[in-house]
Design a protein around this motif. Sequence first.
Motif, PDB file in Angstrom:
ATOM      1  N   ILE A 102       0.839  -1.201   0.000  1.00  0.00           N
ATOM      2  CA  ILE A 102       0.000   0.000   0.000  1.00  0.00           C
ATOM      3  C   ILE A 102       0.874   1.251   0.000  1.00  0.00           C
ATOM      4  O   ILE A 102       0.619   2.218  -0.709  1.00  0.00           O
ATOM      5  N   LEU A 103       1.938   1.193   0.811  1.00  0.00           N
ATOM      6  CA  LEU A 103       2.818   2.361   0.881  1.00  0.00           C
ATOM      7  C   LEU A 103       3.484   2.641  -0.463  1.00  0.00           C
ATOM      8  O   LEU A 103       3.739   3.788  -0.815  1.00  0.00           O
ATOM      9  N   LEU A 149      -3.042   9.692   0.722  1.00  0.00           N
ATOM     10  CA  LEU A 149      -4.268   9.691   1.526  1.00  0.00           C
ATOM     11  C   LEU A 149      -5.101   8.452   1.228  1.00  0.00           C
ATOM     12  O   LEU A 149      -5.620   7.810   2.137  1.00  0.00           O
ATOM     13  N   VAL A 150      -5.205   8.104  -0.066  1.00  0.00           N
ATOM     14  CA  VAL A 150      -5.970   6.915  -0.444  1.00  0.00           C
ATOM     15  C   VAL A 150      -5.316   5.667   0.158  1.00  0.00           C
ATOM     16  O   VAL A 150      -5.982   4.827   0.777  1.00  0.00           O
ATOM     17  N   ALA A 151      -3.983   5.570  -0.008  1.00  0.00           N
ATOM     18  CA  ALA A 151      -3.270   4.400   0.513  1.00  0.00           C
ATOM     19  C   ALA A 151      -3.469   4.284   2.010  1.00  0.00           C
ATOM     20  O   ALA A 151      -3.683   3.193   2.551  1.00  0.00           O
ATOM     21  N   GLU A 186      -4.584  -1.800   9.472  1.00  0.00           N
ATOM     22  CA  GLU A 186      -3.187  -1.439   9.684  1.00  0.00           C
ATOM     23  C   GLU A 186      -3.123  -0.003  10.168  1.00  0.00           C
ATOM     24  O   GLU A 186      -4.098   0.738  10.085  1.00  0.00           O
ATOM     25  N   ARG A 187      -1.949   0.378  10.648  1.00  0.00           N
ATOM     26  CA  ARG A 187      -1.850   1.735  11.202  1.00  0.00           C
ATOM     27  C   ARG A 187      -1.661   2.804  10.134  1.00  0.00           C
ATOM     28  O   ARG A 187      -1.996   3.945  10.348  1.00  0.00           O
ATOM     29  N   GLY A 188      -1.084   2.426   8.982  1.00  0.00           N
ATOM     30  CA  GLY A 188      -0.919   3.418   7.927  1.00  0.00           C
ATOM     31  C   GLY A 188       0.237   4.359   8.190  1.00  0.00           C
ATOM     32  O   GLY A 188       1.025   4.169   9.102  1.00  0.00           O
TER      33      GLY A 188
END
Lengths: 303, 342
Positions: free
Chosen positions: B263-264, B325-327, B336-338
């Motif tokens: 995602i990152l 922001l989307v990810a 997940e913490r993001g």
Amino acid sequence: MSAIARKPGRAPWEEPGSLAGRLGKGGTIVVVLLLVLFPLYTILLTSLSSSKTVNEAGGLVLVPDGITFDAYRQIFSDTVVSHAILVSTGVTVVGTAFSLGVSVLGAYGLSRPGSFLHRPLLFSVLLMFVFFPGLIPTYLLVASLGLKNDYLSLILPSAVSAFNIVVLRAFFMNIPHELLDSARIDGAGEFRILWRIVLPLSKAVTAVIALFYAVGYWNAWFNAMLYLDDSAKWPLALVLREYVVNAAALPAGTAGVAYGQAAPPTLAIKMAIVMVAVVPALIIYPFVQRHFTKGVIIGAIKG
Amino acid sequence: MTTGSKARGAGGRAARDRRDGARPDLTRAEPSSAPSAPRSADRRARLRRDWPLLVMAAPMVVLVTAFWWVPTLGNVIALQDYNPYSGGILGSPIIGFTNFAQLLGDPQFGHAVVNTLGITAFQLVFYFPVPIALALLLNSIMSPRLRAFVQGVVYLPHFFSWVLVVAIFQQMLGGAGLLAQILREHGHEGVDIMTHSETFILLVTSQTVWKDAGWGSIVFLAALSTIDPHLYEAAAVDGAGRWRRMWHVTLPGLRPVIVLLLILRLGDALNVGFEQFMLQRSAVGSAVSEVFDTFAYYSGLRTGDFGYGAAAGLFKGLVGLILILVANRVAHSLGERGVYSK
């Protein structure tokens, strides 16, 4: 992180590997090591070879045939390269000290949730993660500050890294607050607490962050290309790009002494420049390596 | 930036909450937690208590303001027909979105978009798994000394500059490099992989692998160490061999980290190595090596068309921001913490 070091040896329930499996694994490890080490080996060897050896090999030298330091002697007597080494060293030392000082102070200043203005300040640092202002506004800013052709232009625009500040801050926040409270009761101010308690407890992470900053400054060439019009002021990384990657001869006479009538440098000299650019990382690296995981993982988790 | 299994992330959060709770006098962020005290008095008290922290943060704040806020706001020149010599930022005429409209019609900008997306997608398939495989390999080395040595060697290239990496690749694969030299010695034609525009994507990907795969494996190694060894033992007792254990224990254990890093990557999709492309642009031509930042440099800065280049930079910055922001939203919805919390 000690948890990462697995206990040596095989667990009782683990089956011994088959011969083919072990050979395959060993072979893979050897290939991985060679992929990194072999280029460095031939480059080092070529930089230590005489021009006769280089000519006989028709390029990079694979088998040693006498060692000579002629190439190094020549680049250190050549004003362009030796001046570039001086510039890079100066920028790296001054820049690292400055960046580390600002980051440690800033990270400590941000390490107490609930303190005055804590949230907006932290937020503005975190914004640096998600948006890069862009090449052109930054260039125009540096130019309008009159920093063009000034060594400060290699330091100030990239002086603080949000990542490094967040890593330091996360580390500082993990220090037991009883320790800080007791120092406060004994009458210590914030500066004394940082200097006497927090920093001594954070040597490892501070060393890693210092390495990150130092490597960044030593390797940087793009800012120098943007902001330094005068090639006599160039740092080593940019000289490396011109000499080695672009195979250009630096303008003769810019640094006082004409360099070889604009003849392209020989392979051994090029490789010597490559080695000089590599060596500082090689020297500092072993001292800091065991702390990497700590720095990277903490930054990752708290980021 | 972010990793760690769910358990780790949650643990970190819990630890912070505990810490906050332990010091109500110093750590209450919300004035509402002390409703009896008037807001201004509370602020004054906090300022009196916290001014040394502000003094410490001041140099950082000055630098962030000068070299982040000012140029960020300076992006208004993307809306101007900016001329540094007559008027500058205050005197240049505002032309609205003309620069952006022009960007969309510029074939070179099209190259930048296509190359950026193509290279990101390619590296997702051919770079992303390498650090995972490397971490598994490192983790399987029994002798701690050998392991530390191999780790030391594979992390090393991360600390080389792109100039060095390109120079090293040039010496190995370039027209005057080792490969060509060996081919010529055996009576073949020499090759120059460094200037082949068709294989450029392979070249930059192998450079990225060489430089950063070792460093990237750190995160996966850490995740591997959090897998409960009893799971392996239980699986072995149940008759699972090496590969079955890897498939049924190791990979599920790595899953949260893999998902998160994938995602990152999305959030970072527009940042394919600027320096790397800058350095090799002249060797392979701009059609295959143009990315957003090189476009901003060559079409804006080099030509003096500052407003146009700033528009390209701003376009990239804003799209990148949206992607992050989307990810992050996706990361949160997967538990997940993001990149950031809250």
